[in-house]
Design a protein around this motif. Structure first.
Motif, PDB file in Angstrom:
ATOM      1  N   HIS A  72      76.372  80.233  16.904  1.00  0.00           N
ATOM      2  CA  HIS A  72      76.071  79.166  17.849  1.00  0.00           C
ATOM      3  C   HIS A  72      77.495  79.169  19.463  1.00  0.00           C
ATOM      4  N   LEU A  73      77.498  80.105  19.081  1.00  0.00           N
ATOM      5  CA  LEU A  73      78.521  80.809  20.323  1.00  0.00           C
ATOM      6  C   LEU A  73      79.449  80.228  20.939  1.00  0.00           C
ATOM      7  N   GLY A  74      79.835  79.060  19.974  1.00  0.00           N
ATOM      8  CA  GLY A  74      81.243  78.508  20.164  1.00  0.00           C
ATOM      9  C   GLY A  74      82.472  78.987  20.162  1.00  0.00           C
ATOM     10  N   GLU A  75      83.376  78.271  20.467  1.00  0.00           N
ATOM     11  CA  GLU A  75      84.089  78.508  20.568  1.00  0.00           C
ATOM     12  C   GLU A  75      85.155  78.641  19.251  1.00  0.00           C
ATOM     13  N   TYR A  76      84.400  78.496  17.963  1.00  0.00           N
ATOM     14  CA  TYR A  76      85.678  77.859  17.196  1.00  0.00           C
ATOM     15  C   TYR A  76      84.282  78.311  15.665  1.00  0.00           C
ATOM     16  N   VAL A  77      84.554  78.759  14.872  1.00  0.00           N
ATOM     17  CA  VAL A  77      83.956  78.768  13.798  1.00  0.00           C
ATOM     18  C   VAL A  77      84.473  78.520  12.663  1.00  0.00           C
ATOM     19  N   GLY A 149      75.119  99.670  17.795  1.00  0.00           N
ATOM     20  CA  GLY A 149      74.172  98.262  17.432  1.00  0.00           C
ATOM     21  C   GLY A 149      74.955  97.339  17.690  1.00  0.00           C
ATOM     22  N   TYR A 150      74.119  95.564  18.267  1.00  0.00           N
ATOM     23  CA  TYR A 150      75.022  94.278  18.018  1.00  0.00           C
ATOM     24  C   TYR A 150      73.427  93.757  17.434  1.00  0.00           C
ATOM     25  N   ASP A 151      74.691  93.165  16.744  1.00  0.00           N
ATOM     26  CA  ASP A 151      73.735  91.370  16.017  1.00  0.00           C
ATOM     27  C   ASP A 151      72.866  90.640  17.473  1.00  0.00           C
ATOM     28  N   PRO A 152      72.250  89.955  17.826  1.00  0.00           N
ATOM     29  CA  PRO A 152      71.199  89.513  18.742  1.00  0.00           C
ATOM     30  C   PRO A 152      71.528  87.665  18.398  1.00  0.00           C
ATOM     31  N   TRP A 153      71.976  87.736  16.790  1.00  0.00           N
ATOM     32  CA  TRP A 153      72.032  85.989  16.675  1.00  0.00           C
ATOM     33  C   TRP A 153      73.892  85.885  17.410  1.00  0.00           C
ATOM     34  N   LEU A 154      74.532  86.637  17.490  1.00  0.00           N
ATOM     35  CA  LEU A 154      75.958  86.685  17.868  1.00  0.00           C
ATOM     36  C   LEU A 154      76.239  86.844  19.734  1.00  0.00           C
ATOM     37  N   ALA A 223      59.760  72.177  26.321  1.00  0.00           N
ATOM     38  CA  ALA A 223      60.957  72.105  25.573  1.00  0.00           C
ATOM     39  C   ALA A 223      62.179  72.358  25.884  1.00  0.00           C
ATOM     40  N   VAL A 224      63.024  72.121  25.072  1.00  0.00           N
ATOM     41  CA  VAL A 224      64.419  73.209  24.996  1.00  0.00           C
ATOM     42  C   VAL A 224      64.913  73.758  23.908  1.00  0.00           C
ATOM     43  N   VAL A 225      65.506  74.582  23.964  1.00  0.00           N
ATOM     44  CA  VAL A 225      65.883  75.334  23.025  1.00  0.00           C
ATOM     45  C   VAL A 225      67.619  75.011  22.554  1.00  0.00           C
ATOM     46  N   LEU A 226      68.064  74.064  22.131  1.00  0.00           N
ATOM     47  CA  LEU A 226      69.675  73.457  21.776  1.00  0.00           C
ATOM     48  C   LEU A 226      70.307  74.479  20.660  1.00  0.00           C
ATOM     49  N   ALA A 227      71.181  75.384  21.629  1.00  0.00           N
ATOM     50  CA  ALA A 227      71.510  76.236  20.179  1.00  0.00           C
ATOM     51  C   ALA A 227      73.018  75.586  19.830  1.00  0.00           C
ATOM     52  N   ASP A 228      73.708  74.975  21.419  1.00  0.00           N
ATOM     53  CA  ASP A 228      75.023  74.213  21.032  1.00  0.00           C
ATOM     54  C   ASP A 228      75.183  72.986  19.840  1.00  0.00           C
ATOM     55  N   SER A 229      75.584  73.318  18.925  1.00  0.00           N
ATOM     56  CA  SER A 229      76.549  72.229  18.156  1.00  0.00           C
ATOM     57  C   SER A 229      77.091  71.177  19.260  1.00  0.00           C
ATOM     58  N   HIS A 230      77.741  70.988  19.449  1.00  0.00           N
ATOM     59  CA  HIS A 230      78.179  69.575  20.904  1.00  0.00           C
ATOM     60  C   HIS A 230      77.313  69.161  21.227  1.00  0.00           C
ATOM     61  N   SER A 231      76.318  70.123  21.239  1.00  0.00           N
ATOM     62  CA  SER A 231      75.125  68.988  22.200  1.00  0.00           C
ATOM     63  C   SER A 231      74.062  67.961  20.879  1.00  0.00           C
ATOM     64  N   ALA A 306      70.476  80.720  28.789  1.00  0.00           N
ATOM     65  CA  ALA A 306      71.321  81.785  27.916  1.00  0.00           C
ATOM     66  C   ALA A 306      71.675  81.958  27.729  1.00  0.00           C
ATOM     67  N   GLU A 307      72.985  81.443  29.139  1.00  0.00           N
ATOM     68  CA  GLU A 307      74.187  81.546  28.708  1.00  0.00           C
ATOM     69  C   GLU A 307      75.326  80.822  26.814  1.00  0.00           C
ATOM     70  N   ALA A 308      74.163  79.464  26.363  1.00  0.00           N
ATOM     71  CA  ALA A 308      74.816  79.335  25.766  1.00  0.00           C
ATOM     72  C   ALA A 308      73.369  79.394  24.217  1.00  0.00           C
ATOM     73  N   THR A 309      72.829  80.281  24.737  1.00  0.00           N
ATOM     74  CA  THR A 309      71.925  80.625  23.491  1.00  0.00           C
ATOM     75  C   THR A 309      71.606  82.006  22.589  1.00  0.00           C
ATOM     76  N   PRO A 310      71.332  82.444  21.396  1.00  0.00           N
ATOM     77  CA  PRO A 310      71.558  83.370  21.296  1.00  0.00           C
ATOM     78  C   PRO A 310      70.525  84.671  21.651  1.00  0.00           C
ATOM     79  N   ALA A 311      70.424  85.630  21.849  1.00  0.00           N
ATOM     80  CA  ALA A 311      69.148  86.319  22.604  1.00  0.00           C
ATOM     81  C   ALA A 311      67.965  86.925  21.479  1.00  0.00           C
ATOM     82  N   TRP A 312      68.469  86.437  20.244  1.00  0.00           N
ATOM     83  CA  TRP A 312      66.988  86.184  18.861  1.00  0.00           C
ATOM     84  C   TRP A 312      66.210  85.200  19.488  1.00  0.00           C
TER      85      TRP A 312
END
Length: 630
Positions: A72-77, A149-154, A223-231, A306-312
């Protein structure tokens, strides 16, 4: 049976070419995952690094990037997302690690430069300042001709672009190799999502959805993708318990231009009462159905922040044949600009928090000169005072309770191993906050334990920090001014004598949401986002003498219209929400200008008037002395 976080893989196209598309996150028994799990228990720090390197060799890359964020690319996990802490030992809220075959580095900002060195093994990890030696430059110097390597979800796509340098090959991986060796990983959080009452939310979620959908239609997007759980929390008026201090229900969503929402969250997390609250236009789907839902957007124009959504997501949508439209999450700015009900809730929450702080400060003033208290006991006592308040739901972050040299660690987090006594005649810094159903608080006070007078040099430093705090709190500025434009106001008094602090001056704050909320901040490195009425930000300049003490003075400010009769265009100002006295023992009145003294006296008079009626007689007596004119 143990469980692990795995990725399902789908192959498309000609089988001979084996074109692989990234798929979704899901929890499966480890024997069903698409990778082998090395079963290692009780790994030491060096063993963890060695196990990861062995796994990297198995998957055919020479390095791996480990961010602090989860999907979710948030500060807290949640605990299941604490990959950086598990691998390195560093527990700060911002950072990134890079592992190569023969070396590894941890990067973090100025808040954590001391902490990261204390928590990591120097034989294993190089510690680097993330702005002074950016990860991309480190990769360029040490990873030439290597596959990293990198994880595109993160990672957000722009974050990967910032890491891209000539000669270094960044490779998205289908499965996170760190997850393959973290065999005692905690399970995914499964707290229930609950409705956020309208009397504190201020607006029905149907109205919010309609407004956001209208913005999509205006932009020609379907449509819009909402990956930020705050949203999700703001848009749907829901809260949850998936994180320790931020009331989120973690998930993803698709908001469509007709205001429908597909909410991708474990169905068990959404009870009947919450489904009734959401209504028929919000459909709850298991996260395993996310790829199919994205496939259904073929030929449609889909917004991605783009800044708030995983590259996946970007990769999958492009492969599905959707048109990617770059734009900001349509919930972000409305969430930052609190509506009138949320503003009143913030004021009420801060008044209740002020009563708890007054009780704590009065207690501390009596106890500190005696000795006998520790960083942990003082922080626990503050929680007790807050817990007695109406609508209290918990801390908004673990208190930064730092005595003496620990106060110089900007985001110090006391543990049983580091807990130290609070001695007489030293500096104690307490940065804390609370979650109330109607608002989120965050306050820092720097206190002198007594009984002797504070040293003159210390009083000079504290007073200069206070001058900066006042300069920002009293600023009036034209609409269109952004946080980076105002940051220097808080530093001027320190700059005058060659001093500074290595962190931003303030951050946005949510409404019973995250204590750190974008898109605005008082910081030289922040985005240029104009301040708007209804935003809440912290005002927290500081100064830190490594190995000796830390100083930080923090109130929260609400952006309001400025009352300037001669103004030729709209101006804005700040209303101070936080109500707690500053420690007079650390203030040198002679360094304050007349207007600064007037502000301080007026602020303390307001604190006394609003807080004294809420507290017991002994606390009120202490408050009258603490709030006397300077």
């Amino acid at each position: 049976m143990s469980w692990a976080l795995c990725r399902c893989v789908r192959v498309t196209g000609d089988a001979r070419r084996s074109r692989v598309r990234y798929a979704f996150l899901a929890w499966f028994p480890v024997d069903e995952c698409n990778f082998a799990v090395t079963r290692i228990t009780a790994l030491s720090p060096s063993d963890r690094l060695a196990a990861l390197r062995a796994r990297l060799a198995e998957v055919g890359v020479q390095g791996f990037i480990v961010p602090r964020s989860d999907e979710h690319l948030g500060e807290y996990v949640p605990p299941a997302g604490e990959r950086l802490a598990w691998l390195t030992g560093f527990t700060g809220s911002a950072g990134l690690a890079i592992v190569l075959p023969d070396r590894a580095a941890v990067f973090t900002d100025g808040r954590y430069t001391l902490q990261v060195r204390q928590q990591t093994d120097p034989a294993l990890w190089d510690c680097r300042h993330i702005t002074e030696e950016p990860p991309a430059e480190w990769l360029k110097a040490h990873a030439q001709d290597l596959a990293i390597g990198y994880d595109p979800w993160l990672h957000a796509a722009p974050a990967i672009e910032r890491l891209s340098v000539p000669g270094v090959h960044l490779v998205p991986l289908l499965a996170n190799p760190l997850d393959a060796v973290w065999t005692d990983r905690p399970p995914a959080p499964m707290a229930q999502a609950v409705p956020h009452p309208l009397d504190v939310a201020g607006r029905p979620h149907a109205d919010k959805r309609a407004e956001a959908a209208a913005a999509l239609r205006e932009a020609g997007e379907q449509a819009v993708v909402l990956a930020d759980s705050h949203s999700l929390a703001w848009l749907l008026n829901i809260r949850g318990g998936d994180l320790a201090n931020t009331p989120l229900a973690l998930g993803f969503a698709l908001l469509h231009a007709d205001a429908r929402v597909e909410l991708f969250m474990a169905p068990a997390k959404v009870p009947a009462g919450t489904r009734a609250h959401l209504g028929n236009e919000v459909v709850v789907r298991p996260r395993e159905e996310l790829p199919a839902a994205l496939d259904a957007l073929r030929g449609k124009r889909v917004r991605i922040d783009a800044e708030a959504t995983p590259a996946w997501f970007t990769h999958w949508l492009r492969e599905a044949g959707a048109e990617i439209s770059s734009g900001e999450d349509p919930c972000r700015m409305p969430r930052a600009c609190k509506n009138p009900v949320e503003r009143d809730g913030a004021r009420a929450a801060h008044r209740r928090d002020a009563a708890a702080m007054a009780r704590f400060l009065a207690w501390f003033a009596a106890e500190a000169p005696k000795g006998g208290q520790t960083e942990m006991s003082a922080a626990a006592r503050l929680v007790e005072f807050r817990r007695a308040g109406d609508r209290f739901r918990g801390e908004s972050f673990p208190a930064i309770s730092g005595a003496g040299e620990h106060g110089a660690i900007v985001h110090y987090r006391v543990t049983p191993e580091t807990d130290r006594g609070i001695a007489p005649n030293e500096v104690y810094l307490i940065d804390s906050g609370a979650q109330y159903l109607d608002g989120t608080t965050d306050i820092t006070r720097t206190l002198w334990t007594g009984p002797d007078a504070a040293p003159a040099t210390l009083k000079d430093r504290v007073t200069r920090v206070l001058k900066g705090h006042i300069a920002l709190a009293t600023a009036r500025f034209p609409a269109g001014v952004a946080g980076p434009h105002l940051d220097a106001l808080a530093r001027r008094a320190l700059w005058d004598v060659g001093l500074d602090y290595d962190h931003g001056t303030g951050h946005g704050v949510g409404s019973f949401l995250s204590v750190h909320e974008g898109p605005v901040a008082f910081s030289r490195t922040a985005r240029i986002v104009p301040l708007r009425e209804g935003m809440i930000l912290s005002d927290e300049p500081g100064f830190y003498a490594t190995g000796e003490y830390g100083i930080r003075l923090e109130n929260l400010l609400l952006v309001v219209p400025a009352e300037l009769p001669q103004a030729t265009k709209p101006f804005l100002a700040f209303e101070t929400l936080t109500l707690a006295p500053f420690d007079r023992a650390l203030i040198e009145p002679g360094l304050l200008t007349g207007p600064e003294r007037d502000w301080l006296d007026a602020y303390h008079a307001r604190v006394l008037a609003e807080v004294a009626p809420q507290v017991d007689g002994a606390t009120a007596d202490w408050l009258r002395a603490a709030c006397a004119p300077i």
